[in-house]
Design a protein around this motif. Structure first.
Motif, PDB file in Angstrom:
ATOM      1  N   ILE A 102       0.854  -1.192   0.000  1.00 26.25           N
ATOM      2  CA  ILE A 102       0.000   0.000   0.000  1.00 26.25           C
ATOM      3  C   ILE A 102       0.886   1.236   0.000  1.00 26.25           C
ATOM      4  O   ILE A 102       1.980   1.217   0.556  1.00 26.25           O
ATOM      5  CB  ILE A 102      -0.948  -0.020   1.239  1.00 26.25           C
ATOM      6  CG1 ILE A 102      -1.971   1.116   1.185  1.00 26.25           C
ATOM      7  CG2 ILE A 102      -0.152   0.027   2.543  1.00 26.25           C
ATOM      8  CD1 ILE A 102      -3.087   0.983   2.212  1.00 26.25           C
ATOM      9  N   ASP A 103       0.428   2.312  -0.667  1.00 27.74           N
ATOM     10  CA  ASP A 103       1.181   3.564  -0.664  1.00 27.74           C
ATOM     11  C   ASP A 103       1.112   4.206   0.710  1.00 27.74           C
ATOM     12  O   ASP A 103       0.162   3.983   1.459  1.00 27.74           O
ATOM     13  CB  ASP A 103       0.602   4.549  -1.689  1.00 27.74           C
ATOM     14  CG  ASP A 103       0.923   4.135  -3.109  1.00 27.74           C
ATOM     15  OD1 ASP A 103       1.689   3.172  -3.282  1.00 27.74           O
ATOM     16  OD2 ASP A 103       0.392   4.782  -4.034  1.00 27.74           O
ATOM     17  N   ALA A 104       2.093   5.050   0.989  1.00 28.05           N
ATOM     18  CA  ALA A 104       2.171   5.668   2.310  1.00 28.05           C
ATOM     19  C   ALA A 104       1.125   6.757   2.504  1.00 28.05           C
ATOM     20  O   ALA A 104       0.801   7.132   3.623  1.00 28.05           O
ATOM     21  CB  ALA A 104       3.562   6.263   2.508  1.00 28.05           C
ATOM     22  N   ASP A 105       0.561   7.282   1.403  1.00 29.23           N
ATOM     23  CA  ASP A 105      -0.200   8.521   1.508  1.00 29.23           C
ATOM     24  C   ASP A 105      -1.671   8.358   1.900  1.00 29.23           C
ATOM     25  O   ASP A 105      -2.426   9.320   1.874  1.00 29.23           O
ATOM     26  CB  ASP A 105      -0.104   9.316   0.202  1.00 29.23           C
ATOM     27  CG  ASP A 105      -0.571   8.496  -0.988  1.00 29.23           C
ATOM     28  OD1 ASP A 105      -1.113   7.399  -0.776  1.00 29.23           O
ATOM     29  OD2 ASP A 105      -0.376   8.950  -2.120  1.00 29.23           O
ATOM     30  N   LEU A 106      -2.084   7.124   2.221  1.00 28.20           N
ATOM     31  CA  LEU A 106      -3.456   6.858   2.677  1.00 28.20           C
ATOM     32  C   LEU A 106      -4.514   7.177   1.621  1.00 28.20           C
ATOM     33  O   LEU A 106      -5.660   7.442   1.948  1.00 28.20           O
ATOM     34  CB  LEU A 106      -3.770   7.623   3.967  1.00 28.20           C
ATOM     35  CG  LEU A 106      -2.935   7.211   5.179  1.00 28.20           C
ATOM     36  CD1 LEU A 106      -3.197   8.148   6.352  1.00 28.20           C
ATOM     37  CD2 LEU A 106      -3.222   5.773   5.572  1.00 28.20           C
ATOM     38  N   GLN A 107      -4.128   7.136   0.357  1.00 29.58           N
ATOM     39  CA  GLN A 107      -5.127   7.329  -0.703  1.00 29.58           C
ATOM     40  C   GLN A 107      -5.979   6.082  -0.841  1.00 29.58           C
ATOM     41  O   GLN A 107      -7.123   6.142  -1.269  1.00 29.58           O
ATOM     42  CB  GLN A 107      -4.437   7.598  -2.038  1.00 29.58           C
ATOM     43  CG  GLN A 107      -3.972   9.021  -2.205  1.00 29.58           C
ATOM     44  CD  GLN A 107      -3.550   9.281  -3.631  1.00 29.58           C
ATOM     45  OE1 GLN A 107      -2.480   8.865  -4.056  1.00 29.58           O
ATOM     46  NE2 GLN A 107      -4.389   9.976  -4.377  1.00 29.58           N
ATOM     47  N   ASP A 108      -5.384   4.942  -0.493  1.00 28.73           N
ATOM     48  CA  ASP A 108      -6.122   3.681  -0.583  1.00 28.73           C
ATOM     49  C   ASP A 108      -6.797   3.420   0.757  1.00 28.73           C
ATOM     50  O   ASP A 108      -6.272   3.751   1.805  1.00 28.73           O
ATOM     51  CB  ASP A 108      -5.160   2.547  -0.930  1.00 28.73           C
ATOM     52  CG  ASP A 108      -4.333   2.868  -2.154  1.00 28.73           C
ATOM     53  OD1 ASP A 108      -4.933   3.190  -3.185  1.00 28.73           O
ATOM     54  OD2 ASP A 108      -3.092   2.834  -2.057  1.00 28.73           O
ATOM     55  N   ASP A 204     -13.134   3.084  -2.767  1.00 29.15           N
ATOM     56  CA  ASP A 204     -13.028   4.483  -3.197  1.00 29.15           C
ATOM     57  C   ASP A 204     -11.652   5.010  -2.892  1.00 29.15           C
ATOM     58  O   ASP A 204     -11.176   4.886  -1.770  1.00 29.15           O
ATOM     59  CB  ASP A 204     -14.047   5.352  -2.428  1.00 29.15           C
ATOM     60  CG  ASP A 204     -15.425   5.222  -3.032  1.00 29.15           C
ATOM     61  OD1 ASP A 204     -15.530   4.651  -4.136  1.00 29.15           O
ATOM     62  OD2 ASP A 204     -16.386   5.668  -2.389  1.00 29.15           O
ATOM     63  N   ARG A 205     -11.014   5.608  -3.875  1.00 26.99           N
ATOM     64  CA  ARG A 205      -9.698   6.170  -3.634  1.00 26.99           C
ATOM     65  C   ARG A 205      -9.836   7.594  -3.147  1.00 26.99           C
ATOM     66  O   ARG A 205     -10.596   8.382  -3.698  1.00 26.99           O
ATOM     67  CB  ARG A 205      -8.876   6.141  -4.905  1.00 26.99           C
ATOM     68  CG  ARG A 205      -7.422   6.510  -4.698  1.00 26.99           C
ATOM     69  CD  ARG A 205      -6.626   5.970  -5.858  1.00 26.99           C
ATOM     70  NE  ARG A 205      -5.380   6.693  -6.081  1.00 26.99           N
ATOM     71  CZ  ARG A 205      -4.203   6.199  -5.786  1.00 26.99           C
ATOM     72  NH1 ARG A 205      -4.096   5.030  -5.225  1.00 26.99           N
ATOM     73  NH2 ARG A 205      -3.109   6.891  -6.056  1.00 26.99           N
ATOM     74  N   LYS A 206      -9.112   7.885  -2.067  1.00 27.82           N
ATOM     75  CA  LYS A 206      -9.240   9.211  -1.464  1.00 27.82           C
ATOM     76  C   LYS A 206      -8.123  10.134  -1.921  1.00 27.82           C
ATOM     77  O   LYS A 206      -7.240   9.749  -2.675  1.00 27.82           O
ATOM     78  CB  LYS A 206      -9.220   9.078   0.062  1.00 27.82           C
ATOM     79  CG  LYS A 206     -10.491   8.436   0.582  1.00 27.82           C
ATOM     80  CD  LYS A 206     -10.382   8.139   2.047  1.00 27.82           C
ATOM     81  CE  LYS A 206      -9.712   6.807   2.245  1.00 27.82           C
ATOM     82  NZ  LYS A 206      -9.804   6.206   3.530  1.00 27.82           N
ATOM     83  N   GLU A 207      -8.167  11.345  -1.398  1.00 27.23           N
ATOM     84  CA  GLU A 207      -7.081  12.257  -1.690  1.00 27.23           C
ATOM     85  C   GLU A 207      -5.899  11.941  -0.799  1.00 27.23           C
ATOM     86  O   GLU A 207      -6.049  11.342   0.247  1.00 27.23           O
ATOM     87  CB  GLU A 207      -7.541  13.697  -1.463  1.00 27.23           C
ATOM     88  CG  GLU A 207      -7.673  14.448  -2.764  1.00 27.23           C
ATOM     89  CD  GLU A 207      -8.474  15.720  -2.601  1.00 27.23           C
ATOM     90  OE1 GLU A 207      -7.856  16.740  -2.350  1.00 27.23           O
ATOM     91  OE2 GLU A 207      -9.714  15.648  -2.719  1.00 27.23           O
ATOM     92  N   ARG A 208      -4.735  12.351  -1.230  1.00 29.22           N
ATOM     93  CA  ARG A 208      -3.538  12.192  -0.425  1.00 29.22           C
ATOM     94  C   ARG A 208      -3.772  12.798   0.953  1.00 29.22           C
ATOM     95  O   ARG A 208      -4.288  13.903   1.054  1.00 29.22           O
ATOM     96  CB  ARG A 208      -2.421  12.964  -1.122  1.00 29.22           C
ATOM     97  CG  ARG A 208      -1.086  12.377  -0.929  1.00 29.22           C
ATOM     98  CD  ARG A 208      -0.088  13.095  -1.819  1.00 29.22           C
ATOM     99  NE  ARG A 208       0.923  12.130  -2.257  1.00 29.22           N
ATOM    100  CZ  ARG A 208       1.847  11.661  -1.447  1.00 29.22           C
ATOM    101  NH1 ARG A 208       1.910  12.073  -0.208  1.00 29.22           N
ATOM    102  NH2 ARG A 208       2.710  10.760  -1.875  1.00 29.22           N
ATOM    103  N   PHE A 209      -3.403  12.088   2.024  1.00 27.08           N
ATOM    104  CA  PHE A 209      -3.651  12.595   3.366  1.00 27.08           C
ATOM    105  C   PHE A 209      -2.843  13.862   3.627  1.00 27.08           C
ATOM    106  O   PHE A 209      -3.335  14.823   4.192  1.00 27.08           O
ATOM    107  CB  PHE A 209      -3.307  11.529   4.408  1.00 27.08           C
ATOM    108  CG  PHE A 209      -3.571  11.970   5.807  1.00 27.08           C
ATOM    109  CD1 PHE A 209      -4.867  12.004   6.296  1.00 27.08           C
ATOM    110  CD2 PHE A 209      -2.532  12.386   6.628  1.00 27.08           C
ATOM    111  CE1 PHE A 209      -5.120  12.432   7.585  1.00 27.08           C
ATOM    112  CE2 PHE A 209      -2.785  12.824   7.920  1.00 27.08           C
ATOM    113  CZ  PHE A 209      -4.077  12.842   8.397  1.00 27.08           C
TER     114      PHE A 209
HETATM  115 MG    MG Z   1      -0.492   8.689  -3.956  1.00 28.99          MG
END
Ligand code: MG
Ligand code: UDP
Length: 327
Positions: A102-108, A204-209
């Motif tokens: 998973i990416d670090a940015d909490l988009q997932d 749902d994919r969110k915006e970068r935290f």
């Molecule tokens: Mg990202």
């Protein structure tokens, strides 16, 4: 029943702004899964510091000291998202039954990890996280990404649409993946090739935290281009076809020119002549360029360079620690 050991691999490049929150949310996910007996108590979060220039590694070290779930490895230099991810997967697989990336940015959506684990327990080796909507992406990113998937499919590279690197893989699927030794890594293209029972989970994919995208347009284009030329020789065939067409057209034009010459209208030839010189010249440059791209790829592949270097491994490797202490 003791559940499988899950490791969540998180590549991080200059992510100091999001990591505290990421660590908190992923720890909560693990805690709940452990409490519900879905995964083993030995499950971990593995942060891969991809040669960050900010305080990412300092945070990971601090977090390791106080959060028993958190482990980290530090790459010796920035190796790029795909290589950092691979470093994490290879490190994690040695001591896990399944691995989520998973990416670090909490988009997932981290809550989906539970569904991943349930699917794994149902017998799936690969669980793809697929974005339902792309509303949070900019219009530009959305349309270019959609066009990219369509184009890739056309030229015979079958990607899972709207799936980035948020997925679960079983240990045996990972072990197969590691046999692919290519330097030009495009994991999204490789994993469907590996096979094994697989399924999709929508979210749902969110915006970068917090923080900014680490994929500026330049990197995005390079990534897309890599994806194409690492998997397909269709562009070369396309160029060959254009070349072939150009030859036929020039032959016709040549016939016409000779006819004009014989008829005595020679002075009218200059325009067509100069156009064809530029046209054919351009075509040749394009062809040479694309062939060069593939030769460049071959050049990089034959060197068999390591794809990343781990500077500090705080995940596995007790042996190395003992040796250091002994010294
Ligand atoms: Mg990202
Ligand atoms: N990343 C990395 N190395 C790099 C670039 C990015 O490890 O050289 C990581 C980054 O920290 C993040 C993930 O790859 O966890 C995806 O990057 P980002 O979210 O910036 O990409 P986007 O979502 O904008 O495509």
């Amino acid at each position: 029943m003791i559940g499988p050991i899950l490791t969540i691999v998180v590549p991080c490049y200059n992510e100091e702004e999001v990591l505290p929150e990421t660590s908190k949310q992923l720890s909560a996910v693990l805690t709940h899964l452990i409490d519900d007996y879905l995964i083993s108590r030995d499950s971990k979060i593995l942060f891969v510091d991809d040669g960050s220039k900010d305080r990412t590694w300092a945070f990971i070290e601090k977090e390791m000291a106080k959060n028993p779930f958190v482990k980290g490895i530090k790459l010796a230099r920035n190796a790029g998202h795909q290589n950092a991810l691979l470093a994490g997967l290879e490190t994690a697989a040695a001591q896990s039954d399944c691995v989520v990336s998973i990416d670090a940015d909490l988009q997932d959506d981290v809550q989906v990890i539970r569904t991943f684990v349930e699917k794994y327990r149902d017998g799936f080796d690969v669980v793809y996280g697929v974005r339902d909507k792309r509303e949070t992406d900019t219009f530009f990113k959305r349309t270019t990404a959609e066009g990219f998937y369509r184009f890739m499919n056309k030229i015979g590279i079958h990607l899972i649409p709207n799936h980035a690197d948020f997925r679960l893989m079983s240990k045996r699927a990972l072990d197969e993946l590691f046999k692919y030794k290519e330097t030009n890594l495009f994991l999204r293209g490789l994993i469907p090739l590996v096979g094994f029972p697989s399924t999709k989970v929508f979210y749902d994919r969110k915006e970068r935290f917090a923080g900014e995208s680490k994929y500026p347009l330049k990197k995005m284009l390079a990534f897309a281009f890599d994806g194409i030329t690492s998997f397909s020789i269709t562009p070369i065939r396309f160029v060959t076809m254009i070349g072939f067409l150009a030859v036929i057209i020039s032959a016709l034009a040549g016939g016409y020119a000779i006819f004009q010459e014989l008829a005595g209208h020679t002075e009218s030839g200059w325009t067509s002549l100069i156009i064809s010189i530029w046209f054919v010249g351009g075509l040749q440059l394009l062809a040479v360029g694309i062939i060069g791209e593939y030769i460049g790829k071959i050049y990089r592949e034959v060197k068999r360079r390591p794809r990343y270097a781990i500077e500090v491994d705080a995940f596995s490797n007790q042996k190395q620690d003992a040796f250091m202490v002994g010294k």
